[in-house]
Design a protein around this motif. Structure first.
Motif, mmCIF file in Angstrom:
data_model
loop_
_atom_site.group_PDB
_atom_site.id
_atom_site.type_symbol
_atom_site.label_atom_id
_atom_site.label_comp_id
_atom_site.label_asym_id
_atom_site.label_seq_id
_atom_site.Cartn_x
_atom_site.Cartn_y
_atom_site.Cartn_z
ATOM 1 N N THR A 168 32.083 41.670 34.944
ATOM 2 C CA THR A 168 33.165 42.645 34.944
ATOM 3 C C THR A 168 33.328 43.158 33.527
ATOM 4 O O THR A 168 33.449 42.366 32.585
ATOM 5 C CB THR A 168 34.482 42.032 35.436
ATOM 6 N N THR A 169 33.306 44.460 33.343
ATOM 7 C CA THR A 169 33.393 45.033 32.001
ATOM 8 C C THR A 169 34.822 44.912 31.461
ATOM 9 O O THR A 169 35.766 44.599 32.198
ATOM 10 C CB THR A 169 32.975 46.515 32.001
ATOM 11 N N GLU A 170 34.975 45.196 30.178
ATOM 12 C CA GLU A 170 36.296 45.158 29.554
ATOM 13 C C GLU A 170 37.247 46.150 30.204
ATOM 14 O O GLU A 170 38.463 45.966 30.188
ATOM 15 C CB GLU A 170 36.176 45.443 28.055
ATOM 16 N N GLU A 171 36.694 47.221 30.779
ATOM 17 C CA GLU A 171 37.521 48.231 31.446
ATOM 18 C C GLU A 171 37.848 47.846 32.885
ATOM 19 O O GLU A 171 38.524 48.587 33.595
ATOM 20 C CB GLU A 171 36.808 49.586 31.433
ATOM 21 N N GLY A 172 37.345 46.697 33.330
ATOM 22 C CA GLY A 172 37.635 46.240 34.677
ATOM 23 C C GLY A 172 36.641 46.671 35.731
ATOM 24 O O GLY A 172 36.858 46.437 36.933
ATOM 25 N N LEU A 173 35.548 47.309 35.323
ATOM 26 C CA LEU A 173 34.531 47.738 36.285
ATOM 27 C C LEU A 173 33.690 46.553 36.738
ATOM 28 O O LEU A 173 33.167 45.790 35.911
ATOM 29 C CB LEU A 173 33.622 48.799 35.655
ATOM 30 N N VAL A 174 33.549 46.393 38.031
ATOM 31 C CA VAL A 174 32.712 45.343 38.590
ATOM 32 C C VAL A 174 31.259 45.806 38.595
ATOM 33 O O VAL A 174 30.928 46.835 39.194
ATOM 34 C CB VAL A 174 33.155 44.979 40.017
ATOM 35 N N VAL A 175 30.406 45.069 37.903
ATOM 36 C CA VAL A 175 28.965 45.337 37.896
ATOM 37 C C VAL A 175 28.303 44.273 38.759
ATOM 38 O O VAL A 175 28.448 43.083 38.508
ATOM 39 C CB VAL A 175 28.399 45.293 36.462
ATOM 40 N N HIS A 176 27.593 44.713 39.771
ATOM 41 C CA HIS A 176 26.958 43.795 40.704
ATOM 42 C C HIS A 176 25.657 43.237 40.123
ATOM 43 O O HIS A 176 24.987 43.901 39.324
ATOM 44 C CB HIS A 176 26.655 44.502 42.022
ATOM 45 N N GLY A 177 25.291 42.054 40.566
ATOM 46 C CA GLY A 177 24.020 41.470 40.164
ATOM 47 C C GLY A 177 22.889 42.017 41.009
ATOM 48 O O GLY A 177 23.090 42.474 42.145
ATOM 49 N N ILE A 178 21.688 41.967 40.461
ATOM 50 C CA ILE A 178 20.534 42.528 41.157
ATOM 51 C C ILE A 178 20.237 41.791 42.458
ATOM 52 O O ILE A 178 19.636 42.347 43.382
ATOM 53 C CB ILE A 178 19.313 42.525 40.202
ATOM 54 N N ASP A 179 20.693 40.551 42.562
ATOM 55 C CA ASP A 179 20.498 39.777 43.777
ATOM 56 C C ASP A 179 21.333 40.306 44.949
ATOM 57 O O ASP A 179 21.107 39.935 46.098
ATOM 58 C CB ASP A 179 20.829 38.309 43.530
ATOM 59 N N GLU A 180 22.279 41.193 44.661
ATOM 60 C CA GLU A 180 23.128 41.770 45.700
ATOM 61 C C GLU A 180 22.537 43.036 46.316
ATOM 62 O O GLU A 180 23.142 43.635 47.219
ATOM 63 C CB GLU A 180 24.512 42.081 45.136
ATOM 64 N N LEU A 181 21.382 43.479 45.833
ATOM 65 C CA LEU A 181 20.790 44.727 46.326
ATOM 66 C C LEU A 181 20.628 44.787 47.844
ATOM 67 O O LEU A 181 20.911 45.833 48.449
ATOM 68 C CB LEU A 181 19.440 44.975 45.646
ATOM 69 N N PRO A 182 20.186 43.725 48.514
ATOM 70 C CA PRO A 182 20.039 43.817 49.976
ATOM 71 C C PRO A 182 21.332 44.178 50.702
ATOM 72 O O PRO A 182 21.300 44.806 51.756
ATOM 73 C CB PRO A 182 19.552 42.414 50.364
ATOM 74 N N GLN A 183 22.471 43.781 50.140
ATOM 75 C CA GLN A 183 23.746 44.116 50.756
ATOM 76 C C GLN A 183 24.228 45.512 50.370
ATOM 77 O O GLN A 183 24.978 46.154 51.120
ATOM 78 C CB GLN A 183 24.820 43.094 50.356
ATOM 79 N N LEU A 184 23.811 46.004 49.209
ATOM 80 C CA LEU A 184 24.318 47.273 48.689
ATOM 81 C C LEU A 184 23.484 48.482 49.095
ATOM 82 O O LEU A 184 24.028 49.571 49.337
ATOM 83 C CB LEU A 184 24.390 47.202 47.160
ATOM 84 N N LEU A 185 22.165 48.309 49.149
ATOM 85 C CA LEU A 185 21.275 49.451 49.381
ATOM 86 C C LEU A 185 21.523 50.190 50.701
ATOM 87 O O LEU A 185 21.446 51.431 50.733
ATOM 88 C CB LEU A 185 19.813 49.007 49.305
ATOM 89 N N PRO A 186 21.806 49.498 51.808
ATOM 90 C CA PRO A 186 21.959 50.228 53.079
ATOM 91 C C PRO A 186 23.080 51.256 53.100
ATOM 92 O O PRO A 186 23.091 52.137 53.972
ATOM 93 C CB PRO A 186 22.224 49.101 54.091
ATOM 94 N N SER A 187 24.012 51.184 52.157
ATOM 95 C CA SER A 187 25.110 52.158 52.134
ATOM 96 C C SER A 187 24.924 53.225 51.070
ATOM 97 O O SER A 187 25.757 54.133 50.942
ATOM 98 C CB SER A 187 26.444 51.438 51.885
ATOM 99 N N ALA A 188 23.833 53.160 50.302
ATOM 100 C CA ALA A 188 23.648 54.055 49.146
ATOM 101 C C ALA A 188 22.899 55.320 49.547
ATOM 102 O O ALA A 188 21.722 55.276 49.897
ATOM 103 C CB ALA A 188 22.896 53.324 48.038
#
Length: 306
Positions: A168-188
């Motif tokens: 999580t960045t200092e500004e509060g942005l959540v940055v996902h790990g590369i291991d999460e790609l299988p869950q994220l890609l289908p909606s991109a």
């Protein structure tokens, strides 16, 4: 003794002609003669692959400053005693700007409209939009962060930032790990690749990765060509399931006759994301400052390898 510096252009030759510094014109790609003795080399990446190892043959070399952000090409040829710096801060804005240009041109059917203009054919086109889209941004370094900022005004529904590790960045942005790609890609609907070339990133956008992208989605690569498996991408393009906008390719330069040139729904620009007049000014000014620091015995800026 004056610091001897090999420079690739007349602008640097003029700006470094000051007491304590001896600039010498030598271009790693174009100069026929071998490099003369020098302590510092300022260089861009040579277009000819076989010219890269000339770095290892420069007598007396102590430091290399790159007129670019990427440095992977030089590591195999750089003697262990030679330090290395890059032009961090000079190219990120230009690359992010070009990324948006590729996205908008692809979504709004600009290449097809250009063909119609040449044919003098008035056929209104319908395209996609960033507005309301889900964008996955793979790579959240300097370039990725600038892309993220430029995406905001276009009102995407969601921007999924992905890096090698979750945080999580200092500004509060959540940055996902590369291991999460299988869950994220289908909606991109739009996937932007802003990764450097390394053993860990090479070929990461392959058959499995592309298969997880939804039908009709757009892949944009402004990182490095080898990050994307070209053969796997061609299968998706030729089936017209996916579109692509590529500023970098594998191989590069892309040879005449390569199927990427004519693949359906594929926009190619010849690695020009950083090629702006502002980048030239920023990179030249940084190079001058870097050499003056070295001549004064100060630590170089943006050290990649000490």
């Amino acid at each position: 003794m004056a610091l001897r510096v090999l420079v690739p252009n007349g602008r640097l030759l003029a700006h470094l002609d000051v007491p304590g510094i001896t600039p010498i014109f030598w271009h790693i790609n174009d100069s026929v003669e071998e490099a003369p003795e020098a302590e510092v080399l300022i260089t861009e990446r040579p277009l000819l692959f076989e010219r890269r190892d000339r770095v290892a043959k420069i007598p007396g070399l102590q430091h290399v400053h790159l007129l670019s952000l990427g440095f992977e090409w030089i590591l195999d040829h750089l003697p262990s005693t030679v330090s290395l710096s890059n032009s961090k801060g000079a190219v990120e804005d230009a690359t992010a700007e070009h990324t948006l240009a590729l996205i908008l041109a692809s979504l709004r059917e600009i290449p097809r409209a250009t063909i119609q203009q040449q044919q003098q054919a008035w056929n209104p086109l319908w395209g996609g939009t960033l507005h309301g889209s889900t964008v996955l941004l793979l790579g959240f370094g300097g370039v990725g962060q600038e892309i993220y900022q430029r995406l905001q005004p276009f009102k995407p529904r969601k921007i999924l930032a992905v890096a090698s590790r979750a945080r999580t960045t200092e500004e509060g942005l959540v940055v996902h790990g590369i291991d999460e790609l299988p869950q994220l890609l289908p909606s991109a609907e739009i996937v932007i690749v802003a990764l450097p070339d390394s053993p860990n990133t090479r070929g990461i956008v392959g058959k499995e990765f592309l298969a997880q992208m939804p039908n009709g989605s757009l892949l944009v690569n402004v990182g490095r060509g080898p990050v994307v498996n070209t053969e796997a991408l061609l299968v998706e393009l030729e089936s017209e399931r996916l579109s692509a906008a590529l500023d970098v390719t594998d191989p590069e330069p892309l040879p005449a006759g390569h199927p990427l040139w004519t693949a359906p729904n594929c926009l190619v620009t010849p690695h020009i994301a950083g090629n702006t007049t502002m980048f030239i000014d920023l990179a030249m000014n940084l190079a001058v400052e870097q050499v003056k620091r070295l001549a004064a015995g100060d630590a170089p800026l943006h050290l990649v390898r000490g």
